[in-house]
Design a protein around this motif. Structure first.
Motif, PDB file in Angstrom:
ATOM      1  N   ALA A 163      -7.371  -0.214  -3.177  1.00 42.69           N
ATOM      2  CA  ALA A 163      -5.911  -0.195  -3.268  1.00 42.69           C
ATOM      3  C   ALA A 163      -5.305  -1.535  -3.684  1.00 42.69           C
ATOM      4  CB  ALA A 163      -5.320   0.239  -1.915  1.00 42.69           C
ATOM      5  N   THR A 164      -6.123  -2.575  -3.814  1.00 40.73           N
ATOM      6  CA  THR A 164      -5.635  -3.911  -4.162  1.00 40.73           C
ATOM      7  C   THR A 164      -6.572  -4.516  -5.201  1.00 40.73           C
ATOM      8  OG1 THR A 164      -6.934  -5.085  -2.498  1.00 40.73           O
ATOM      9  CG2 THR A 164      -4.792  -4.212  -1.789  1.00 40.73           C
ATOM     10  N   LEU A 216       0.839  -1.184   0.000  1.00 38.28           N
ATOM     11  CA  LEU A 216       0.000   0.000   0.000  1.00 38.28           C
ATOM     12  C   LEU A 216       0.881   1.243   0.000  1.00 38.28           C
ATOM     13  CD1 LEU A 216      -2.628  -0.943   2.749  1.00 38.28           C
ATOM     14  CD2 LEU A 216      -2.924  -1.070   0.265  1.00 38.28           C
TER      15      LEU A 216
END
Length: 178
Positions: free
Chosen positions: A171-172, A101
């Protein structure tokens, strides 16, 4: 008066209940003929390695387990305190993805995981029960406890856990919840 359960035993028991709920199998149907039996973690079934589901995580860590409906693939995302993440089968292709991240997201995630309000959002505190069929079920495993939500009409969003889920899915490669 009933003896009080040990807090260390609570998270593994909740994780076990989650696995049962996500697989659609009841813990009470094990003795019935034809009922699928759980395989030990880390073993192989039909040549495919079994997915290991974390039962507990340390403070500052989080795991996300997602499944679409009862028959969908089980996706897991684990995020370490330093922001390093690993996602198993996020795209539904059996591939394990890894990454980190951004520093500001790692910091925001740590603030959210340390929020005392998170304890009021656990499945146990809310007495949560899944209610939708064929919905995306997302479960966060935190050091505070298990927090489950479903993407279905009328589902009340938990403020802190909902923000954690949104941060992780944006974010993933984990799937975004509607």
């Amino acid at each position: 008066m009933l003896p009080r359960a040990h807090p260390r035993l609570l998270v593994p028991l909740l994780a076990l209940a989650l696995v049962g709920a996500l697989t659609g199998c009841s813990l009470f149907d094990r003795d019935k003929p034809g009922t699928p039996q759980a395989q030990p973690s880390g073993g192989a079934v039909g040549g495919q390695p079994q997915l290991e589901i974390p039962a507990t995580v340390a403070a500052g860590q989080v795991s996300l387990i997602q499944r679409l409906g009862e028959d969908g693939p089980l996706r897991t995302l684990s995020v370490e305190r330093n922001g390093a993440w690993q996602c198993n089968d996020c795209a539904g292709d059996g591939v394990t993805s890894r990454g980190t991240l951004a520093p500001e997201l790692t910091e925001r995630l740590q603030v959210l995981l340390a929020n005392p309000a998170l304890a009021d959002e656990t499945d146990q505190a809310r007495r949560y029960r899944t209610t939708c069929i064929d919905a995306l079920t997302s479960s966060l495993i935190t050091s505070t406890g298990l927090i489950t939500s479903q993407d279905c009409p009328g589902e009340e969003r938990t403020p802190v856990a909902g923000e954690i889920l949104l941060l992780l899915t944006q974010a993933t490669p984990a799937e975004v919840q509607g």
